[in-house]
Scaffold this motif. Structure first.
Motif, PDB file in Angstrom:
ATOM      1  N   GLU A 166      14.781  27.574  -3.813  1.00 33.82           N
ATOM      2  CA  GLU A 166      15.915  28.371  -3.353  1.00 33.82           C
ATOM      3  C   GLU A 166      16.803  27.557  -2.415  1.00 33.82           C
ATOM      4  N   GLY A 167      18.098  27.470  -2.777  1.00 31.65           N
ATOM      5  CA  GLY A 167      19.060  26.738  -1.965  1.00 31.65           C
ATOM      6  C   GLY A 167      19.011  25.235  -2.136  1.00 31.65           C
ATOM      7  N   ALA A 168      18.174  24.748  -3.040  1.00 31.73           N
ATOM      8  CA  ALA A 168      18.019  23.306  -3.228  1.00 31.73           C
ATOM      9  C   ALA A 168      18.779  22.829  -4.461  1.00 31.73           C
ATOM     10  N   THR A 169      18.901  21.531  -4.573  1.00 33.97           N
ATOM     11  CA  THR A 169      19.508  20.941  -5.762  1.00 33.97           C
ATOM     12  C   THR A 169      18.553  21.057  -6.943  1.00 33.97           C
ATOM     13  N   HIS A 170      19.007  20.590  -8.096  1.00 33.01           N
ATOM     14  CA  HIS A 170      18.263  20.564  -9.363  1.00 33.01           C
ATOM     15  C   HIS A 170      18.270  21.893 -10.103  1.00 33.01           C
ATOM     16  N   VAL A 171      18.609  22.979  -9.443  1.00 34.50           N
ATOM     17  CA  VAL A 171      18.562  24.292 -10.095  1.00 34.50           C
ATOM     18  C   VAL A 171      19.846  25.097  -9.885  1.00 34.50           C
ATOM     19  N   THR A 172      20.872  24.496  -9.291  1.00 37.22           N
ATOM     20  CA  THR A 172      22.073  25.260  -8.961  1.00 37.22           C
ATOM     21  C   THR A 172      22.920  25.545 -10.198  1.00 37.22           C
ATOM     22  N   ALA A 173      23.756  26.553 -10.083  1.00 36.44           N
ATOM     23  CA  ALA A 173      24.634  26.933 -11.191  1.00 36.44           C
ATOM     24  C   ALA A 173      25.583  25.801 -11.572  1.00 36.44           C
ATOM     25  N   ASP A 174      26.107  25.089 -10.584  1.00 33.36           N
ATOM     26  CA  ASP A 174      27.060  24.013 -10.883  1.00 33.36           C
ATOM     27  C   ASP A 174      26.392  22.886 -11.676  1.00 33.36           C
ATOM     28  N   GLU A 175      25.167  22.544 -11.316  1.00 35.58           N
ATOM     29  CA  GLU A 175      24.452  21.495 -12.044  1.00 35.58           C
ATOM     30  C   GLU A 175      24.154  21.944 -13.472  1.00 35.58           C
ATOM     31  N   ARG A 176      23.704  23.169 -13.613  1.00 37.92           N
ATOM     32  CA  ARG A 176      23.395  23.678 -14.952  1.00 37.92           C
ATOM     33  C   ARG A 176      24.655  23.855 -15.786  1.00 37.92           C
ATOM     34  N   ASP A 177      25.761  24.179 -15.147  1.00 34.12           N
ATOM     35  CA  ASP A 177      27.037  24.252 -15.870  1.00 34.12           C
ATOM     36  C   ASP A 177      27.421  22.873 -16.404  1.00 34.12           C
ATOM     37  N   ALA A 178      27.112  21.825 -15.630  1.00 31.91           N
ATOM     38  CA  ALA A 178      27.409  20.462 -16.082  1.00 31.91           C
ATOM     39  C   ALA A 178      26.577  20.107 -17.313  1.00 31.91           C
ATOM     40  N   LEU A 179      25.325  20.559 -17.355  1.00 37.53           N
ATOM     41  CA  LEU A 179      24.507  20.353 -18.550  1.00 37.53           C
ATOM     42  C   LEU A 179      25.072  21.139 -19.729  1.00 37.53           C
ATOM     43  N   ALA A 180      25.508  22.354 -19.467  1.00 34.40           N
ATOM     44  CA  ALA A 180      26.097  23.172 -20.535  1.00 34.40           C
ATOM     45  C   ALA A 180      27.344  22.500 -21.100  1.00 34.40           C
ATOM     46  N   ALA A 181      28.125  21.853 -20.230  1.00 33.68           N
ATOM     47  CA  ALA A 181      29.327  21.153 -20.685  1.00 33.68           C
ATOM     48  C   ALA A 181      28.959  19.999 -21.614  1.00 33.68           C
ATOM     49  N   LEU A 182      27.844  19.311 -21.348  1.00 32.35           N
ATOM     50  CA  LEU A 182      27.389  18.263 -22.260  1.00 32.35           C
ATOM     51  C   LEU A 182      27.022  18.852 -23.618  1.00 32.35           C
ATOM     52  N   ARG A 183      26.337  19.967 -23.595  1.00 30.73           N
ATOM     53  CA  ARG A 183      25.948  20.601 -24.857  1.00 30.73           C
ATOM     54  C   ARG A 183      27.174  21.046 -25.655  1.00 30.73           C
ATOM     55  N   GLU A 184      28.227  21.415 -24.952  1.00 29.39           N
ATOM     56  CA  GLU A 184      29.452  21.830 -25.633  1.00 29.39           C
ATOM     57  C   GLU A 184      30.104  20.691 -26.400  1.00 29.39           C
ATOM     58  N   GLU A 185      29.705  19.454 -26.094  1.00 34.65           N
ATOM     59  CA  GLU A 185      30.225  18.300 -26.837  1.00 34.65           C
ATOM     60  C   GLU A 185      29.480  18.105 -28.158  1.00 34.65           C
ATOM     61  N   GLY A 186      28.557  18.996 -28.469  1.00 34.24           N
ATOM     62  CA  GLY A 186      27.818  18.908 -29.721  1.00 34.24           C
ATOM     63  C   GLY A 186      26.401  18.411 -29.567  1.00 34.24           C
ATOM     64  N   LEU A 187      25.876  18.465 -28.350  1.00 34.75           N
ATOM     65  CA  LEU A 187      24.509  18.025 -28.098  1.00 34.75           C
ATOM     66  C   LEU A 187      23.593  19.229 -27.911  1.00 34.75           C
ATOM     67  N   ARG A 188      22.337  19.044 -28.256  1.00 34.39           N
ATOM     68  CA  ARG A 188      21.353  20.102 -27.994  1.00 34.39           C
ATOM     69  C   ARG A 188      20.144  19.524 -27.289  1.00 34.39           C
ATOM     70  N   ASP A 189      19.484  20.368 -26.537  1.00 32.53           N
ATOM     71  CA  ASP A 189      18.305  20.000 -25.776  1.00 32.53           C
ATOM     72  C   ASP A 189      17.099  19.930 -26.717  1.00 32.53           C
ATOM     73  N   VAL A 190      16.554  18.735 -26.894  1.00 31.05           N
ATOM     74  CA  VAL A 190      15.346  18.575 -27.694  1.00 31.05           C
ATOM     75  C   VAL A 190      14.159  18.834 -26.767  1.00 31.05           C
ATOM     76  N   VAL A 191      13.648  20.045 -26.783  1.00 29.55           N
ATOM     77  CA  VAL A 191      12.584  20.450 -25.858  1.00 29.55           C
ATOM     78  C   VAL A 191      11.235  19.996 -26.405  1.00 29.55           C
ATOM     79  N   PRO A 192      10.498  19.187 -25.663  1.00 33.58           N
ATOM     80  CA  PRO A 192       9.205  18.706 -26.164  1.00 33.58           C
ATOM     81  C   PRO A 192       8.148  19.802 -26.108  1.00 33.58           C
ATOM     82  N   ARG A 193       7.154  19.661 -26.958  1.00 35.77           N
ATOM     83  CA  ARG A 193       6.035  20.604 -26.892  1.00 35.77           C
ATOM     84  C   ARG A 193       5.080  20.153 -25.782  1.00 35.77           C
ATOM     85  N   PRO A 194       4.496  21.096 -25.071  1.00 35.95           N
ATOM     86  CA  PRO A 194       3.535  20.733 -24.032  1.00 35.95           C
ATOM     87  C   PRO A 194       2.196  20.359 -24.658  1.00 35.95           C
ATOM     88  N   LEU A 195       1.541  19.358 -24.096  1.00 38.29           N
ATOM     89  CA  LEU A 195       0.212  18.996 -24.558  1.00 38.29           C
ATOM     90  C   LEU A 195      -0.862  19.686 -23.722  1.00 38.29           C
TER      91      LEU A 195
END
Length: 259
Positions: A166-195
């Motif tokens: 809470e209140g820290a970096t790595h999880v803020t809306a602005d940071e996540r919006d920046a990731l969303a902007a990358l995805r809008e360029e045609g990229l998708r998150d390749v989520v790995p499976r957990p072992l």
């Protein structure tokens, strides 16, 4: 083709583990972050002896990135064209290369330190520059991906306890919006499976038994374009490399492609 990304937290400290992992894992291309060495001191010869070429962007201190490849290494770009500086310095946080049929960027996104800090504003500017840099490759027909330590957890599920951030970096809306902007360029998150466990964390703090208690974060990401995503056969986090003496605080994320 096997591609991976790994924040090694000092290639000098981790070199024996890195060499052993490259040979045992069958990795063709590794995007490496936090080399913590200079261009001149980077162990290119040791890597060449086991079959890997190196594209390096490093100046020492706590940054430094590389692409290691046994599948070819062409069209290398060091740094983000027109990217921002921090305190008058262009930090070595990005390097791109074409490795056989695939083009990759290895990125080490600024940490941000704390919300409101100058480094946090720099982090957002840096991500915007990354977005502008990858637009053409993302829209192309060649498999393309941005891999690395993004220092952002894309969702609340990507941290062990959202209330702890809470209140820290790595999880803020602005940071996540920046990731969303990358995805809008045609990229998708390749989520790995957990072992192990039910979520694929990639980073665990050295302190307070972070790894044994699985108090982790998923901040090492693979963002691929359509052709890259279509070629993915499997992806996983190699938790074994976070174990034992001399481990990095990050584990490799591995992606298998049918290309």
């Amino acid at each position: 083709m096997r591609i991976a990304t790994w924040n090694v937290n000092s290639i000098t400290a981790r070199l024996p583990r890195l060499l052993a992992w490259l040979e045992s894992s069958g990795t063709d291309v590794l995007c490496l972050q936090e080399a913590k060495t200079t261009q001149e001191q980077f162990p290119e010869q040791a890597l060449r002896e086991i079959g890997y070429e190196s594209a390096v962007h490093a100046t020492g201190r706590w940054n430094g990135v590389a692409v290691l490849s046994r599948a070819g290494l062409d069209d290398v770009v060091r740094g983000l064209p027109g990217g921002p500086e921090y305190e008058g310095v262009e930090e070595p946080r990005a390097v791109a290369a074409t490795c056989g049929p695939v083009r990759v960027w290895s990125v080490y996104v600024p940490n941000g330190r704390e919300v409101g800090h100058a480094h946090y504003a720099y982090k957002l500017r840096w991500l915007d520059a990354l977005r502008g840099t990858i637009t053409q490759d993302a829209a192309g027909e060649r498999p393309f991906a941005v891999l690395g330590d993004f220092n952002i957890a894309p969702t609340d599920a990507d941290v062990w306890d959202r209330s702890a951030f809470e209140g820290a970096t790595h999880v803020t809306a602005d940071e996540r919006d920046a990731l969303a902007a990358l995805r809008e360029e045609g990229l998708r998150d390749v989520v790995p499976r957990p072992l192990k466990y039910d979520h694929p964390f990639t980073y665990w703090d050295y302190r307070q038994l972070g790894f044994p208690k699985n108090r982790g974060m998923r901040i090492d990401l693979v963002y691929g374009n359509g052709p890259f995503g279509a070629a993915v056969k499997d992806s996983y986090v190699d938790r074994e490399e976070r174990k034992g003496k001399g481990a990095s605080d990050h584990a490799p994320v591995v992606v298998d492609l049918d290309v």
